[in-house]
Design a protein around this motif. Structure first.
Motif, PDB file in Angstrom:
ATOM      1  N   UNK A  28       0.823  -1.215   0.000  1.00 52.01           N
ATOM      2  CA  UNK A  28       0.000   0.000   0.000  1.00 52.01           C
ATOM      3  C   UNK A  28       0.856   1.265   0.000  1.00 52.01           C
ATOM      4  N   UNK A  29       1.890   1.282   0.820  1.00 49.85           N
ATOM      5  CA  UNK A  29       2.771   2.455   0.876  1.00 49.85           C
ATOM      6  C   UNK A  29       3.551   2.600  -0.428  1.00 49.85           C
ATOM      7  N   UNK A  30       4.012   1.480  -0.973  1.00 51.29           N
ATOM      8  CA  UNK A  30       4.766   1.511  -2.234  1.00 51.29           C
ATOM      9  C   UNK A  30       3.922   2.062  -3.370  1.00 51.29           C
ATOM     10  N   UNK A  31       2.613   1.774  -3.355  1.00 54.05           N
ATOM     11  CA  UNK A  31       1.716   2.293  -4.396  1.00 54.05           C
ATOM     12  C   UNK A  31       1.658   3.819  -4.355  1.00 54.05           C
ATOM     13  N   UNK A  32       1.564   4.399  -3.156  1.00 57.48           N
ATOM     14  CA  UNK A  32       1.534   5.862  -3.029  1.00 57.48           C
ATOM     15  C   UNK A  32       2.868   6.452  -3.494  1.00 57.48           C
ATOM     16  N   UNK A  33       3.976   5.830  -3.072  1.00 49.64           N
ATOM     17  CA  UNK A  33       5.300   6.316  -3.490  1.00 49.64           C
ATOM     18  C   UNK A  33       5.459   6.262  -5.009  1.00 49.64           C
ATOM     19  N   UNK A  34       4.976   5.178  -5.623  1.00 50.48           N
ATOM     20  CA  UNK A  34       5.100   5.015  -7.072  1.00 50.48           C
ATOM     21  C   UNK A  34       4.332   6.080  -7.829  1.00 50.48           C
ATOM     22  N   UNK A  35       3.302   6.634  -7.196  1.00 47.06           N
ATOM     23  CA  UNK A  35       2.528   7.709  -7.808  1.00 47.06           C
ATOM     24  C   UNK A  35       3.153   9.087  -7.582  1.00 47.06           C
ATOM     25  N   UNK A  44       6.623   0.852  12.237  1.00 53.66           N
ATOM     26  CA  UNK A  44       7.408   1.880  11.557  1.00 53.66           C
ATOM     27  C   UNK A  44       8.449   1.226  10.648  1.00 53.66           C
ATOM     28  N   UNK A  45       9.169   0.262  11.178  1.00 54.01           N
ATOM     29  CA  UNK A  45      10.230  -0.396  10.402  1.00 54.01           C
ATOM     30  C   UNK A  45       9.652  -1.109   9.184  1.00 54.01           C
ATOM     31  N   UNK A  46       8.497  -1.716   9.369  1.00 50.31           N
ATOM     32  CA  UNK A  46       7.856  -2.392   8.242  1.00 50.31           C
ATOM     33  C   UNK A  46       7.428  -1.380   7.170  1.00 50.31           C
ATOM     34  N   UNK A  47       6.854  -0.252   7.611  1.00 50.67           N
ATOM     35  CA  UNK A  47       6.425   0.770   6.647  1.00 50.67           C
ATOM     36  C   UNK A  47       7.609   1.355   5.879  1.00 50.67           C
ATOM     37  N   UNK A  48       8.700   1.606   6.593  1.00 50.04           N
ATOM     38  CA  UNK A  48       9.897   2.196   5.978  1.00 50.04           C
ATOM     39  C   UNK A  48      10.469   1.262   4.906  1.00 50.04           C
ATOM     40  N   UNK A  49      10.352  -0.033   5.122  1.00 52.32           N
ATOM     41  CA  UNK A  49      10.873  -1.005   4.147  1.00 52.32           C
ATOM     42  C   UNK A  49      10.153  -0.904   2.805  1.00 52.32           C
ATOM     43  N   UNK A  50       8.998  -0.254   2.781  1.00 56.94           N
ATOM     44  CA  UNK A  50       8.257  -0.077   1.522  1.00 56.94           C
ATOM     45  C   UNK A  50       9.042   0.761   0.518  1.00 56.94           C
ATOM     46  N   UNK A  51       9.975   1.582   1.015  1.00 56.45           N
ATOM     47  CA  UNK A  51      10.762   2.428   0.111  1.00 56.45           C
ATOM     48  C   UNK A  51      11.622   1.591  -0.829  1.00 56.45           C
ATOM     49  N   UNK A  52      11.915   0.357  -0.423  1.00 58.40           N
ATOM     50  CA  UNK A  52      12.740  -0.519  -1.266  1.00 58.40           C
ATOM     51  C   UNK A  52      11.913  -1.323  -2.257  1.00 58.40           C
ATOM     52  N   UNK A  53      10.591  -1.231  -2.160  1.00 59.17           N
ATOM     53  CA  UNK A  53       9.706  -2.004  -3.041  1.00 59.17           C
ATOM     54  C   UNK A  53       9.505  -1.251  -4.352  1.00 59.17           C
ATOM     55  N   UNK A  54       9.814  -1.880  -5.444  1.00 60.30           N
ATOM     56  CA  UNK A  54       9.625  -1.264  -6.749  1.00 60.30           C
ATOM     57  C   UNK A  54       8.452  -1.945  -7.448  1.00 60.30           C
ATOM     58  N   UNK A  55       7.458  -1.163  -7.794  1.00 58.87           N
ATOM     59  CA  UNK A  55       6.282  -1.705  -8.473  1.00 58.87           C
ATOM     60  C   UNK A  55       6.372  -1.409  -9.964  1.00 58.87           C
ATOM     61  N   UNK A  56       6.198  -2.431 -10.777  1.00 64.73           N
ATOM     62  CA  UNK A  56       6.206  -2.264 -12.232  1.00 64.73           C
ATOM     63  C   UNK A  56       4.863  -1.695 -12.691  1.00 64.73           C
ATOM     64  N   UNK A  57       4.797  -1.293 -13.942  1.00 60.47           N
ATOM     65  CA  UNK A  57       3.521  -0.821 -14.513  1.00 60.47           C
ATOM     66  C   UNK A  57       2.475  -1.930 -14.433  1.00 60.47           C
ATOM     67  N   UNK A  58       2.932  -3.154 -14.638  1.00 64.75           N
ATOM     68  CA  UNK A  58       2.011  -4.297 -14.559  1.00 64.75           C
ATOM     69  C   UNK A  58       1.484  -4.458 -13.135  1.00 64.75           C
ATOM     70  N   UNK A  59       2.383  -4.281 -12.142  1.00 68.66           N
ATOM     71  CA  UNK A  59       1.959  -4.344 -10.740  1.00 68.66           C
ATOM     72  C   UNK A  59       0.906  -3.279 -10.450  1.00 68.66           C
ATOM     73  N   UNK A  60       1.153  -2.071 -10.938  1.00 75.10           N
ATOM     74  CA  UNK A  60       0.222  -0.962 -10.689  1.00 75.10           C
ATOM     75  C   UNK A  60      -1.135  -1.247 -11.315  1.00 75.10           C
ATOM     76  N   UNK A  61      -1.111  -1.777 -12.526  1.00 77.97           N
ATOM     77  CA  UNK A  61      -2.382  -2.110 -13.200  1.00 77.97           C
ATOM     78  C   UNK A  61      -3.130  -3.192 -12.436  1.00 77.97           C
ATOM     79  N   UNK A  62      -2.388  -4.170 -11.949  1.00 76.28           N
ATOM     80  CA  UNK A  62      -3.028  -5.260 -11.216  1.00 76.28           C
ATOM     81  C   UNK A  62      -3.655  -4.746  -9.919  1.00 76.28           C
ATOM     82  N   UNK A  63      -2.900  -3.937  -9.200  1.00 80.44           N
ATOM     83  CA  UNK A  63      -3.408  -3.347  -7.955  1.00 80.44           C
ATOM     84  C   UNK A  63      -4.706  -2.589  -8.196  1.00 80.44           C
ATOM     85  N   UNK A  64      -4.669  -1.758  -9.235  1.00 82.18           N
ATOM     86  CA  UNK A  64      -5.815  -0.886  -9.508  1.00 82.18           C
ATOM     87  C   UNK A  64      -6.977  -1.636 -10.132  1.00 82.18           C
TER      88      UNK A  64
END
Length: 337
Positions: free
Chosen positions: A273-280, A294-314
């Motif tokens: 969820x956090x990675x999706x906001x960052x990707x936008x 907090x530590x779990x949320x911060x780890x979202x910065x290392x998650x890279x979502x592809x265009x395909x991931x974004x389409x799937x999420x949405x």
């Protein structure tokens, strides 16, 4: 090692950590009302200290939270290191001389000037990095409110100004009086009304940043809510249509589908969820008072979502798929104006 980077917020010169920390839940909201369950001061302070170690230096509070208790907690936690944090706070819901919330919104020039002095005292600082108008006062022209905020910038009490939960017309009128750095609104894969209403387009046109509060869907997107009993007694979410009856169960089904996608990617639902906001391209401020979250949320910065991931999420949660309003009718009547 933290993956947190700095990100320009808007076009007026403010730079913040790409993920911030929402502090609302670290204290009681007001008499008799808990936010996300009971709070613990020592745990909250440990979380604020750990946030800086991880590179999360952008803190979000408001005079409403407590009232002023939240600001005082932050002052205690950042003592001696104030300059290393970027502190955002808000005014708008009127607080009387006895530090009680009146629940009236006051955007008059005289009130803005008294509110900032109270926040400066509570935060034990001589400046606020980002000062938001929490909600629009329907009885005061936005030009008067922002004019007063502009005066605070000139006086050195505030560095940058922001708005919260307002619509495009108000944003444009405010920006014409003094450059607005950021809009704070609820935004997540679960809540995209500001997209539907063209508000994000307005921000892009004017060079205003978006600070996304509740990027975890107020808990839905952590996977921790499966039934109404998972909300602690007295939790303010119990008053929100989105968390009641059949609507809650339908939303749990949506959230669980996102959880399955997170599992496939080997990350937590919250990180997705956090990675999706960052990707936008926006700045999420997930709220927590616990170091492990907090530590779990911060780890979202290392998650890279592809265009395909974004389409799937949405496609799993299309715009408008979530059931129920995010606030009760009274509170909904004052957002997006």
């Amino acid at each position: 090692m933290s993956n947190i980077e700095q990100r320009k917020l808007g076009s007026q010169g403010l730079t913040v950590s790409q993920i911030g920390l929402g502090c609302m839940g670290m204290t009681v909201f007001t008499s008799g009302m808990e936010v996300y369950g009971a709070s613990d001061e020592s745990e909250a302070i440990a979380t604020l200290h750990r946030s800086l170690e991880l590179g999360v230096s952008f803190l979000d509070t408001a005079d409403t939270y407590g009232p002023n208790l939240n600001e005082r907690l932050i002052a205690k936690a950042v003592a001696g290191k104030r300059h290393r944090y970027t502190i955002a706070t808000k005014f708008g819901y009127e607080i009387d001389a006895d530090e009680q919330l009146t629940w009236q919104i006051n955007g008059k020039k005289s009130y803005v000037k008294s509110a900032v002095e109270r926040s400066l005292r509570a935060l034990n600082t001589d400046y606020i990095d980002l000062y938001y108008m929490h909600r629009l006062d329907p009885n005061t022209p936005i030009e008067e409110t922002v004019g007063a905020m502009s005066d605070l910038v000139k006086e050195g009490k505030v560095k940058y100004i922001g708005l919260s939960e307002v619509g495009s017309d108000t944003i444009r009128r405010a920006h014409a009086v003094h450059p607005v750095t950021a809009l704070q609104s609820e935004y997540s894969i679960f809540e995209r009304s500001i997209e539907e209403e063209g508000i994000i387009d307005t921000l892009n046109q004017l060079g205003i940043g978006l600070v996304a509060y509740s990027p975890l869907g107020r808990g839905y997107l952590t996977g921790s809510i499966q039934r109404e009993q998972d909300l602690p007694p007295g939790d303010f979410r119990r008053n929100m249509p989105r968390f009641q009856g059949d609507q809650l169960m339908k939303n749990v089904t949506l959230a669980n589908a996102l959880g399955e996608m997170a599992k496939e990617k080997g990350i937590s639902p919250a990180q997705l969820a956090v990675a999706w906001v960052l990707a936008n391209g926006h700045v999420p401020i997930p709220g927590t008072r616990k170091v492990k979250n907090l530590e779990q949320n911060v780890a979202a910065a290392a998650v890279k979502l592809s265009m395909e991931d974004m389409r799937k999420l949405e496609s799993i949660v299309p715009i408008g798929a979530v059931h129920g309003e995010r606030y009760d009718a009274t509170s909904m009547s004052i957002v997006g104006k």
